[in-house]
Design an enzyme around this catalytic site. Structure first.
Site, PDB file in Angstrom:
ATOM      1  N   CYS A  80       1.034  -1.211   0.066  1.00  0.00           N
ATOM      2  CA  CYS A  80      -0.063  -0.202   0.042  1.00  0.00           C
ATOM      3  C   CYS A  80       0.868   1.167  -0.087  1.00  0.00           C
ATOM      4  O   CYS A  80       2.099   0.967   0.354  1.00  0.00           O
ATOM      5  CB  CYS A  80      -1.014   0.096   1.157  1.00  0.00           C
ATOM      6  SG  CYS A  80      -1.930  -1.411   1.461  1.00  0.00           S
ATOM      7  N   GLY A 124       0.110   0.035  -5.163  1.00  0.00           N
ATOM      8  CA  GLY A 124      -1.000  -0.679  -4.797  1.00  0.00           C
ATOM      9  C   GLY A 124      -1.892  -0.312  -6.000  1.00  0.00           C
ATOM     10  O   GLY A 124      -2.140   1.047  -6.303  1.00  0.00           O
ATOM     11  N   ASN A 130      -0.225   1.068   6.108  1.00  0.00           N
ATOM     12  CA  ASN A 130       0.618   0.433   5.135  1.00  0.00           C
ATOM     13  C   ASN A 130       1.491  -0.359   5.888  1.00  0.00           C
ATOM     14  O   ASN A 130       1.948   0.024   7.004  1.00  0.00           O
ATOM     15  CB  ASN A 130       1.719   1.426   4.355  1.00  0.00           C
ATOM     16  CG  ASN A 130       2.734   0.769   3.609  1.00  0.00           C
ATOM     17  OD1 ASN A 130       3.800   1.231   3.290  1.00  0.00           O
ATOM     18  ND2 ASN A 130       2.377  -0.549   3.011  1.00  0.00           N
ATOM     19  N   GLY A 131       1.126  -1.930   5.905  1.00  0.00           N
ATOM     20  CA  GLY A 131       1.979  -2.858   6.364  1.00  0.00           C
ATOM     21  C   GLY A 131       1.209  -3.851   6.668  1.00  0.00           C
ATOM     22  O   GLY A 131      -0.049  -4.100   6.025  1.00  0.00           O
ATOM     23  N   CYS A 145      12.729  -2.673   5.511  1.00  0.00           N
ATOM     24  CA  CYS A 145      12.536  -3.746   4.417  1.00  0.00           C
ATOM     25  C   CYS A 145      13.601  -3.613   3.154  1.00  0.00           C
ATOM     26  O   CYS A 145      13.355  -2.645   2.432  1.00  0.00           O
ATOM     27  CB  CYS A 145      10.935  -3.650   3.975  1.00  0.00           C
ATOM     28  SG  CYS A 145      10.937  -4.924   2.539  1.00  0.00           S
ATOM     29  N   TYR A 196      12.908  -3.833  -5.280  1.00  0.00           N
ATOM     30  CA  TYR A 196      11.711  -3.586  -6.277  1.00  0.00           C
ATOM     31  C   TYR A 196      10.711  -2.683  -6.144  1.00  0.00           C
ATOM     32  O   TYR A 196      10.396  -1.881  -6.992  1.00  0.00           O
ATOM     33  CB  TYR A 196      11.091  -5.141  -6.230  1.00  0.00           C
ATOM     34  CG  TYR A 196       9.730  -5.340  -7.109  1.00  0.00           C
ATOM     35  CD1 TYR A 196       9.986  -5.227  -8.385  1.00  0.00           C
ATOM     36  CD2 TYR A 196       8.695  -5.429  -6.416  1.00  0.00           C
ATOM     37  CE1 TYR A 196       9.028  -5.160  -9.189  1.00  0.00           C
ATOM     38  CE2 TYR A 196       7.302  -5.471  -7.108  1.00  0.00           C
ATOM     39  CZ  TYR A 196       7.717  -5.433  -8.490  1.00  0.00           C
ATOM     40  OH  TYR A 196       6.479  -5.406  -9.320  1.00  0.00           O
ATOM     41  N   SER A 255      12.107  -2.888 -13.152  1.00  0.00           N
ATOM     42  CA  SER A 255      12.931  -2.978 -11.788  1.00  0.00           C
ATOM     43  C   SER A 255      14.085  -3.254 -12.168  1.00  0.00           C
ATOM     44  O   SER A 255      15.002  -3.243 -11.344  1.00  0.00           O
ATOM     45  CB  SER A 255      12.104  -3.645 -10.845  1.00  0.00           C
ATOM     46  OG  SER A 255      11.741  -5.148 -11.473  1.00  0.00           O
ATOM     47  N   ASP A 257      17.463  -9.127 -13.771  1.00  0.00           N
ATOM     48  CA  ASP A 257      16.220  -9.085 -13.078  1.00  0.00           C
ATOM     49  C   ASP A 257      16.323  -8.721 -11.484  1.00  0.00           C
ATOM     50  O   ASP A 257      17.304  -9.063 -11.018  1.00  0.00           O
ATOM     51  CB  ASP A 257      15.202 -10.174 -13.366  1.00  0.00           C
ATOM     52  CG  ASP A 257      13.855  -9.893 -13.415  1.00  0.00           C
ATOM     53  OD1 ASP A 257      13.440  -8.786 -13.001  1.00  0.00           O
ATOM     54  OD2 ASP A 257      12.843 -10.976 -13.643  1.00  0.00           O
ATOM     55  N   ASP A 258      15.168  -8.393 -10.912  1.00  0.00           N
ATOM     56  CA  ASP A 258      15.342  -8.024  -9.453  1.00  0.00           C
ATOM     57  C   ASP A 258      15.133  -9.281  -8.718  1.00  0.00           C
ATOM     58  O   ASP A 258      15.709  -9.370  -7.590  1.00  0.00           O
ATOM     59  CB  ASP A 258      14.247  -7.133  -9.088  1.00  0.00           C
ATOM     60  CG  ASP A 258      12.671  -7.459  -9.208  1.00  0.00           C
ATOM     61  OD1 ASP A 258      12.152  -8.443  -8.495  1.00  0.00           O
ATOM     62  OD2 ASP A 258      12.346  -7.304 -10.272  1.00  0.00           O
ATOM     63  N   CYS A 283       7.209 -13.284   3.526  1.00  0.00           N
ATOM     64  CA  CYS A 283       7.368 -11.994   4.307  1.00  0.00           C
ATOM     65  C   CYS A 283       5.744 -11.962   4.924  1.00  0.00           C
ATOM     66  O   CYS A 283       4.748 -12.319   4.513  1.00  0.00           O
ATOM     67  CB  CYS A 283       7.275 -10.668   3.485  1.00  0.00           C
ATOM     68  SG  CYS A 283       7.048  -9.394   4.282  1.00  0.00           S
ATOM     69  N   CYS A 290      13.137 -12.761   4.189  1.00  0.00           N
ATOM     70  CA  CYS A 290      12.670 -13.202   3.089  1.00  0.00           C
ATOM     71  C   CYS A 290      13.872 -13.868   2.458  1.00  0.00           C
ATOM     72  O   CYS A 290      13.670 -15.044   1.613  1.00  0.00           O
ATOM     73  CB  CYS A 290      12.142 -12.313   2.120  1.00  0.00           C
ATOM     74  SG  CYS A 290      13.211 -10.886   1.536  1.00  0.00           S
TER      75      CYS A 290
END
Length: 462
Positions: free
Chosen positions: A5, A31, A106-107, A242, A248, A289, A351-352, A388, A442
């Site tokens: 978000c 989002g 957000n979270g 994070c 990304y 990304s 790539d990410d 995550c 992660c």
């Protein structure tokens, strides 16, 4: 993996609603399921929320009907709660004994289920299924007298990630959880305090970035004054920003956690070139990304950078594929190679991340069909092995290819000539920090605190 978000808020501005609309526009990448704005004129809070992108939700007539000098907004991608329920669209707006309030979150809270069950046993009735609504109920049920004390009383019971904007009829409050999982920054526009998930929202409206909201900090804006408070026990919570925001999620033109996303992302690419060099003719990114780390890889290695894959930016989030032949076309709807650049070339693809591996395999097959002689895959993050629980909608562990397969096995599966991931140590060094600053769960499974078994079971049922 999908985004969570974005939040935006502004205080004491006659164009608060329109600036919030623009702020959400800049944060659209965080989002795309729904969007909402709540505003107050000092007496009452009005709001409008709906499914869709910001441009489709907020028509001119809607913006004209909303009025107020304080406003908060929210873009949503669901990580908690059903995505098809209008009751889960934020900001959440409620009326209670002492007035009205609106909350944008957000979270993701790891103890939301436990708190919700207790609240329901005490008689609370929930309209939606998001963890964000738990926060509202905790505030309303607090026996403290002052609103700030009610808010703190609620926040100390939360465990997990929350960057919050809370609005009453006369206040705007910004809060970041004690671990600092999600970004939240503070700016100023012509004397009006502004808050946003990323600084790219400030750039669009011409606001000046001042600083980040600190982990565990509560900033209250009321009557033209700005006050800062600290949540108790904050010093006992290890900073856990994070790291995937840099990989990304954040826009490359943003500044988060006090650092330029563009600079960090390019540093990832440079470090990747040092760790996994290979002889090749061109370096190409998987847009978008992969673009900045590919630039870094190219500059460090001296191998020319080319845009060998072109992305169609007008594709929606879903693509209907009624049969197998059309399913195989799926990736081509979003990406198309340039054969003239690829014919007979040894290609490095940046790539990410690799999540399940299916998209990477399709991209590599596409590049070979376009004439690439060799395809070497390079990933600007370590292997993603663990889910995550703090606001990123990751697959379960059994669906993450790196949790069940070696790098060699993944390389064979995606049909690359070679595969190299950025090391975890290299990533942290490239970000200019140390392990004590970031959440890397992660990648290594080391969560900042124990995850309740109920949350793990719930995630496995997705």
């Amino acid at each position: 993996m999908k985004e969570y978000c974005g939040v935006f808020g502004i205080y004491n501005n006659p164009n608060a609603v329109y600036y919030t609309y623009l702020g959400l526009y800049a944060l659209q990448h965080r989002g795309q399921e729904s969007a909402g704005i709540a505003a107050t004129d000092g007496n009452k809070i009005g709001y409008y929320r709906d499914f869709g992108l910001v441009s489709s939700v907020f028509k001119s007539s809607v913006l004209r009907e909303l009025s107020g000098f304080i406003a908060i907004g929210h873009n949503r991608y669901s990580t908690s709660g059903a995505s098809d329920s209008p009751d889960n669209i934020q900001p959440i707006v409620v009326s209670y004994k002492y007035g009205q309030m609106a909350v944008a979150h957000n979270g993701n809270l790891v103890n939301a289920l436990e708190l919700r069950e207790k609240l329901e046993e005490e008689g609370s009735i929930f309209r939606g299924t998001t963890d964000s609504e738990v926060i509202v109920h905790l505030i309303v049920k607090s026996k403290k007298k002052k609103f700030l004390d009610k808010l703190i009383d609620a926040l100390v019971r939360l465990k997990g990630a929350y960057s919050l904007l809370v609005m009453t009829n006369k206040k705007l409050i910004a809060v970041r959880d004690p671990w600092g999982f999600r970004p939240l920054c503070m700016g100023e526009l012509d004397g009006s305090p502004v808050f946003a998930s990323e600084t790219c929202a400030f750039d669009l409206i011409g606001a000046k970035y001042l600083r980040d909201v600190e982990p565990g900090e509560i900033i209250v804006v009321e009557n033209g004054a700005i006050s800062s408070y600290r949540l108790p026990e904050t010093e006992n919570c290890p900073r856990s920003q994070c790291i995937f925001e840099f990989v990304y999620f954040a826009r490359p033109d943003s500044k988060i956690f006090g650092k330029s996303v563009y600079d960090v992302r390019k540093a990832f690419g440079r470090r990747l070139a040092k760790e996994h060099p290979v002889e090749a003719d061109i370096v190409i990114p998987v847009p978008d990304s992969g673009v900045v780390p590919a630039l870094g890889y190219s500059q460090e290695s001296g191998i020319p950078f080319e845009m060998g894959l072109i992305r169609n930016h007008y594709v929606g989030r879903t693509f209907i594929k009624p049969d197998q032949k059309l399913r195989d076309i799926g990736v081509k709807v979003k990406l198309n190679p340039i054969p003239e650049l690829l014919e007979g070339k040894r290609v490095i693809v940046i790539d990410d991340s690799i999540v399940r591996g299916t998209t990477s395999r399709k991209i590599i097959r596409m590049l070979r069909e376009a004439g690439a002689k060799e395809v070497h895959m390079r990933i600007s993050s370590p292997p993603t092995k663990f889910p995550c629980y703090f606001g990123i909608d990751t697959p379960t562990k059994d669906q993450l290819i790196a949790s069940n397969h070696s790098v060699e096995e993944i390389c064979k599966y995606i049909e690359a000539d070679s595969l190299g991931y950025l090391s975890l140590e290299g990533m942290i060094e490239a970000a200019g920090g140390n392990f004590s600053e970031y959440c890397t769960a992660c990648f290594n499974g080391e969560y900042p605190f124990n995850i309740p078994e109920s949350v793990e079971r719930q995630a496995e049922k997705k």
